[in-house]
Design a protein around this motif. Structure first.
Motif, PDB file in Angstrom:
ATOM      1  N   ALA A 229      29.512  12.455  37.617  1.00  0.00           N
ATOM      2  CA  ALA A 229      30.556  12.650  38.630  1.00  0.00           C
ATOM      3  C   ALA A 229      31.797  13.134  37.900  1.00  0.00           C
ATOM      4  CB  ALA A 229      30.841  11.352  39.381  1.00  0.00           C
ATOM      5  N   SER A 230      32.366  14.233  38.341  1.00  0.00           N
ATOM      6  CA  SER A 230      33.520  14.821  37.659  1.00  0.00           C
ATOM      7  C   SER A 230      34.814  14.418  38.352  1.00  0.00           C
ATOM      8  CB  SER A 230      33.415  16.348  37.646  1.00  0.00           C
ATOM      9  OG  SER A 230      32.268  16.777  36.953  1.00  0.00           O
ATOM     10  N   THR A 231      35.893  14.348  37.564  1.00  0.00           N
ATOM     11  CA  THR A 231      37.220  14.247  38.165  1.00  0.00           C
ATOM     12  C   THR A 231      37.615  15.615  38.707  1.00  0.00           C
ATOM     13  OG1 THR A 231      38.405  14.817  36.132  1.00  0.00           O
ATOM     14  CG2 THR A 231      37.837  12.492  36.453  1.00  0.00           C
ATOM     15  N   TYR A 232      38.750  15.666  39.382  1.00  0.00           N
ATOM     16  CA  TYR A 232      39.198  16.943  39.941  1.00  0.00           C
ATOM     17  C   TYR A 232      39.362  17.995  38.844  1.00  0.00           C
ATOM     18  CZ  TYR A 232      40.391  14.479  44.306  1.00  0.00           C
ATOM     19  OH  TYR A 232      40.351  13.748  45.459  1.00  0.00           O
ATOM     20  N   MET A 233      39.934  17.581  37.709  1.00  0.00           N
ATOM     21  CA  MET A 233      40.168  18.523  36.622  1.00  0.00           C
ATOM     22  C   MET A 233      38.964  18.656  35.693  1.00  0.00           C
ATOM     23  SD  MET A 233      44.185  17.661  35.836  1.00  0.00           S
ATOM     24  CE  MET A 233      44.346  18.852  34.522  1.00  0.00           C
ATOM     25  N   GLY A 234      37.913  17.896  35.978  1.00  0.00           N
ATOM     26  CA  GLY A 234      36.679  18.009  35.205  1.00  0.00           C
ATOM     27  C   GLY A 234      35.625  18.854  35.898  1.00  0.00           C
ATOM     28  N   LYS A 235      35.980  19.428  37.056  1.00  0.00           N
ATOM     29  CA  LYS A 235      35.014  20.245  37.795  1.00  0.00           C
ATOM     30  C   LYS A 235      34.520  21.400  36.919  1.00  0.00           C
ATOM     31  CE  LYS A 235      35.821  21.322  42.162  1.00  0.00           C
ATOM     32  NZ  LYS A 235      34.630  20.774  42.822  1.00  0.00           N
ATOM     33  N   GLY A 236      33.214  21.600  36.913  1.00  0.00           N
ATOM     34  CA  GLY A 236      32.625  22.648  36.095  1.00  0.00           C
ATOM     35  C   GLY A 236      32.171  22.174  34.734  1.00  0.00           C
ATOM     36  N   ALA A 237      32.448  20.920  34.389  1.00  0.00           N
ATOM     37  CA  ALA A 237      31.964  20.399  33.108  1.00  0.00           C
ATOM     38  C   ALA A 237      30.446  20.500  33.050  1.00  0.00           C
ATOM     39  CB  ALA A 237      32.413  18.950  32.916  1.00  0.00           C
ATOM     40  N   ILE A 238      29.780  20.154  34.157  1.00  0.00           N
ATOM     41  CA  ILE A 238      28.392  20.554  34.340  1.00  0.00           C
ATOM     42  C   ILE A 238      28.333  21.348  35.642  1.00  0.00           C
ATOM     43  CG2 ILE A 238      27.552  18.496  33.144  1.00  0.00           C
ATOM     44  CD1 ILE A 238      26.324  17.682  35.883  1.00  0.00           C
ATOM     45  N   SER A 239      27.340  22.174  35.745  1.00  0.00           N
ATOM     46  CA  SER A 239      27.220  22.987  36.950  1.00  0.00           C
ATOM     47  C   SER A 239      26.836  22.090  38.130  1.00  0.00           C
ATOM     48  CB  SER A 239      26.144  24.059  36.758  1.00  0.00           C
ATOM     49  OG  SER A 239      25.879  24.714  37.986  1.00  0.00           O
ATOM     50  N   ASP A 240      27.469  22.344  39.259  1.00  0.00           N
ATOM     51  CA  ASP A 240      27.093  21.598  40.465  1.00  0.00           C
ATOM     52  C   ASP A 240      25.736  22.036  40.999  1.00  0.00           C
ATOM     53  OD1 ASP A 240      29.271  19.889  40.523  1.00  0.00           O
ATOM     54  OD2 ASP A 240      30.525  21.291  41.638  1.00  0.00           O
ATOM     55  N   ARG A 241      25.126  23.047  40.379  1.00  0.00           N
ATOM     56  CA  ARG A 241      23.738  23.373  40.681  1.00  0.00           C
ATOM     57  C   ARG A 241      22.777  22.427  39.955  1.00  0.00           C
ATOM     58  NH1 ARG A 241      25.301  29.199  39.931  1.00  0.00           N
ATOM     59  NH2 ARG A 241      25.426  30.139  42.013  1.00  0.00           N
ATOM     60  N   SER A 242      23.263  21.745  38.938  1.00  0.00           N
ATOM     61  CA  SER A 242      22.417  20.835  38.168  1.00  0.00           C
ATOM     62  C   SER A 242      21.953  19.673  39.046  1.00  0.00           C
ATOM     63  CB  SER A 242      23.192  20.279  36.970  1.00  0.00           C
ATOM     64  OG  SER A 242      22.522  19.178  36.396  1.00  0.00           O
ATOM     65  N   PRO A 243      20.692  19.287  38.949  1.00  0.00           N
ATOM     66  CA  PRO A 243      20.225  18.145  39.747  1.00  0.00           C
ATOM     67  C   PRO A 243      20.891  16.840  39.354  1.00  0.00           C
ATOM     68  CG  PRO A 243      18.524  18.883  38.210  1.00  0.00           C
ATOM     69  CD  PRO A 243      19.603  19.920  38.175  1.00  0.00           C
ATOM     70  N   GLN A 244      21.590  16.829  38.221  1.00  0.00           N
ATOM     71  CA  GLN A 244      22.292  15.609  37.795  1.00  0.00           C
ATOM     72  C   GLN A 244      23.728  15.532  38.322  1.00  0.00           C
ATOM     73  OE1 GLN A 244      20.471  17.436  35.249  1.00  0.00           O
ATOM     74  NE2 GLN A 244      18.777  16.054  35.765  1.00  0.00           N
ATOM     75  N   SER A 245      24.205  16.586  38.981  1.00  0.00           N
ATOM     76  CA  SER A 245      25.593  16.582  39.434  1.00  0.00           C
ATOM     77  C   SER A 245      25.761  15.807  40.729  1.00  0.00           C
ATOM     78  CB  SER A 245      26.089  18.019  39.643  1.00  0.00           C
ATOM     79  OG  SER A 245      27.373  18.006  40.237  1.00  0.00           O
ATOM     80  N   LEU A 246      26.719  14.878  40.722  1.00  0.00           N
ATOM     81  CA  LEU A 246      27.137  14.182  41.935  1.00  0.00           C
ATOM     82  C   LEU A 246      28.497  14.689  42.407  1.00  0.00           C
ATOM     83  CD1 LEU A 246      26.014  10.540  41.049  1.00  0.00           C
ATOM     84  CD2 LEU A 246      24.883  12.168  42.566  1.00  0.00           C
ATOM     85  N   LEU A 247      28.838  15.890  41.952  1.00  0.00           N
ATOM     86  CA  LEU A 247      30.086  16.557  42.281  1.00  0.00           C
ATOM     87  C   LEU A 247      31.294  15.714  41.871  1.00  0.00           C
ATOM     88  CD1 LEU A 247      27.866  18.137  43.987  1.00  0.00           C
ATOM     89  CD2 LEU A 247      29.857  19.036  45.215  1.00  0.00           C
ATOM     90  N   THR A 248      32.145  15.332  42.818  1.00  0.00           N
ATOM     91  CA  THR A 248      33.461  14.834  42.430  1.00  0.00           C
ATOM     92  C   THR A 248      33.606  13.330  42.618  1.00  0.00           C
ATOM     93  OG1 THR A 248      34.326  16.952  43.203  1.00  0.00           O
ATOM     94  CG2 THR A 248      35.922  15.256  42.708  1.00  0.00           C
ATOM     95  N   LEU A 249      34.252  12.727  41.623  1.00  0.00           N
ATOM     96  CA  LEU A 249      34.578  11.308  41.662  1.00  0.00           C
ATOM     97  C   LEU A 249      35.496  10.988  42.834  1.00  0.00           C
ATOM     98  CD1 LEU A 249      34.577   8.571  40.028  1.00  0.00           C
ATOM     99  CD2 LEU A 249      36.585   9.463  38.846  1.00  0.00           C
ATOM    100  N   ASP A 250      35.262   9.814  43.442  1.00  0.00           N
ATOM    101  CA  ASP A 250      36.110   9.355  44.545  1.00  0.00           C
ATOM    102  C   ASP A 250      36.204  10.417  45.625  1.00  0.00           C
ATOM    103  OD1 ASP A 250      37.784   7.770  46.054  1.00  0.00           O
ATOM    104  OD2 ASP A 250      39.589   8.416  45.016  1.00  0.00           O
TER     105      ASP A 250
END
Length: 528
Positions: A229-250
């Motif tokens: 889960a990424s913070t707002y400023m961490g978006k793109g650290a992993i691709s949101d296409r990745s099956p491991q991405s839970l997109l954004t924190l909170d």
């Protein structure tokens, strides 16, 4: 040579290509030294805009840019943008003029203690009160601004010093100081925590993007199957296409990422920045084991008291952890968070129906459809920022720029200039009517320097985020209503194309046309 010539030569040696600022009487020598250099001075319409441009330049490139203001009001106008860069961890060097040294011991015209005022909003700042300290001071300003964690520095340049003569030569820049490898014993303990966990989860922050750790993070996640889960400023650290991405924190509109954090039995924070995101929002009263991986120790914070801290080069730590997990053949069950990810994607990718009104949330899937993965979206601050953070899938690092440290309104239009100059990708500056009119005059700067990006303007005649919070607290709002000009006519008065689509098909066509054009444009989206 003239001392202002020396300062400019130092800037050239630091690789500076542009100086953004507003001219002043006390910076006259410096301005003419810039004229005779390889650096382009770009006059802007407000010093705050200049600092925002350098903020975004630093976020995108990792290199400190330079903003310039004169003494007094020029310097105070810079302060919001400088503070914003400092809390965003964006490298920036601010230069301000000052009156002659002979009058600074007494009250005089426009004279303020600017060095004192900049002290709490910079990593380092000083007055250039002697030609012999120029070279060391400029080198230090850039070294400190760019060293992890980066931020803002400031140099005050009195006019009599700028006009004096000197035979000093510039000080050669060197490679940036790199952080060391993680302690092997601590790394082993982190590995042991991971091997004992059933449901580990990663929170990726600004530092994961900023330190070029994204490649190593993606390898670690692919090897282990750990969700992120990424913070707002961490978006793109992993691709949101990745099956491991839970997109954004909170995630406000959808709480699946928060649900996953509650279910996790181990949290790895990677480049997490408390100034950006209060840990009380996701860790209040929790007793989950937290491992902090960052370039600096964790702030002492009741809601964020990590069990273990790896203070080192983030990329190196992740590479070594990946090797250990690969050798131990540790792979985590991905089924525990798969449904949560599916719910998020179903929510944010749904196409609007023909009868749906324009809202930020329903417009974002259309915007994502017309933007390539490498295109850059810069978000201003307001209710639209929250929706972009939560509902705009991001596939590459530094392609969704959100200011969430100081979180000052007005960054996107000037930030679009910096992004357009720094990247070959298409650039969209998303803003609300409140933030737009704070620095909308920088459209003139953009057209003058030949920029060609798209301003996406959400209009609700309100300071919408404040209104939302007041309604949540009190059931009503006060002091937030606005009136606005005709924005398409305003855009055309600047010599750029203005659009106000009324239907969904028209919106997609307009956005696609605007993005593929080399010209500046403004797309107004009226919200209900």
């Amino acid at each position: 040579m003239n001392t202002s010539d020396l300062l400019v030569r130092c800037l050239e040696d630091e690789g500076v290509e542009h100086v953004f600022g507003v001219p002043g009487e006390e910076t006259e020598d410096l301005l003419f030294s810039l004229r005779d250099s390889d650096i382009e001075f770009i006059p802007v319409r407000h010093e705050q805009g200049a600092a925002f441009m350098v903020n975004v330049h630093g976020r995108l490139t990792g290199d400190a840019g330079v903003c310039l203001g004169t003494l007094g009001p020029g310097a105070t106008n810079l302060m919001t943008g400088v503070a914003d860069a400092n809390l965003d961890k964006a490298p920036l060097v601010a230069i301000t003029g000052q009156g002659g040294l002979e009058r600074l011991h007494k009250e005089s015209h426009q004279a303020l203690d600017i060095v004192g005022m900049f002290e709490p909003i910079t990593k380092w700042n000083t007055q250039l009160n002697d030609p012999d300290i120029i070279t060391e001071s400029v080198r230090k300003a850039f070294k400190v601004a760019e060293h992890e964690k980066p931020g803002a520095t400031h140099l005050e340049f009195p006019e009599d010093v700028a006009g004096s003569e000197t035979d000093t030569t510039p000080m050669a820049p060197r490679e940036r100081v790199r952080l060391g490898s993680p302690d092997s014993d601590l790394l082993g303990r982190v590995g042991a925590f991971l091997e004992e966990a059933d449901r580990p989860l990663i929170i990726a922050g600004n530092g994961a993007v900023r330190t070029d750790a994204t490649t190593r993070l993606r390898e670690f996640v692919e090897t282990t199957g750990i969700p992120v889960a990424s913070t707002y400023m961490g978006k793109g650290a992993i691709s949101d296409r990745s099956p491991q991405s839970l997109l954004t924190l909170d995630s406000g509109d959808h709480q699946e990422a928060s649900d996953a954090i509650e279910m996790a039995d181990l949290i790895l924070t990677v480049g997490y920045d408390i100034a950006e995101h209060d840990p009380a929002g996701w860790n209040e009263g929790a007793d989950t084991v937290i491992v902090h991986i960052d370039s600096e120790p964790a702030e002492v914070y009741e809601a964020y008291n990590p069990t273990l801290e790896l203070v080192c080069d983030i990329s190196t730590a992740l590479a070594k952890l990946t090797r250990r997990m690969d050798e131990s053949e540790t792979q985590f069950d991905e089924t525990w968070y798969g449904d949560l990810r599916d719910h998020i994607l179903d929510d944010i990718t749904a196409d609007p129906s023909e009868d749906d009104p324009f809202t930020v949330r329903t417009v974002l899937p259309v915007l994502r459809k017309v933007m390539d993965a490498e295109d850059v979206l810069i978000s201003d601050v307001g209710s639209h920022k929250m929706r972009i953070a939560q509902n705009f899938p991001t596939y590459e690092p530094n392609t969704c720029i959100i200011s969430n440290g100081l979180a000052s309104m007005g960054i996107s239009v000037p930030g679009g200039i910096a992004a357009d100059l720094a990247t070959d990708a298409e650039v969209v500056a998303a803003t609300g009517d409140g933030g737009f009119l704070m620095n909308g005059a920088e459209i003139e700067t953009a057209t003058r320097v030949g920029c060609g990006y798209t301003i996406l303007l959400f209009v609700d005649d309100d300071y919408g985020l404040i209104s939302e919070k007041q309604h949540a607290h009190r059931g009503e709002s006060f002091g937030t209503g606005l009136t606005n000009p005709d924005f398409t006519t305003l855009a055309e008065s600047f010599g750029i194309d203005g659009y106000r689509p009324e239907e969904w098909d028209e919106l997609e066509d307009v956005l696609r046309e605007a993005l593929t054009s080399t010209a500046m444009s403004l797309v107004e989206v009226p919200l209900e």
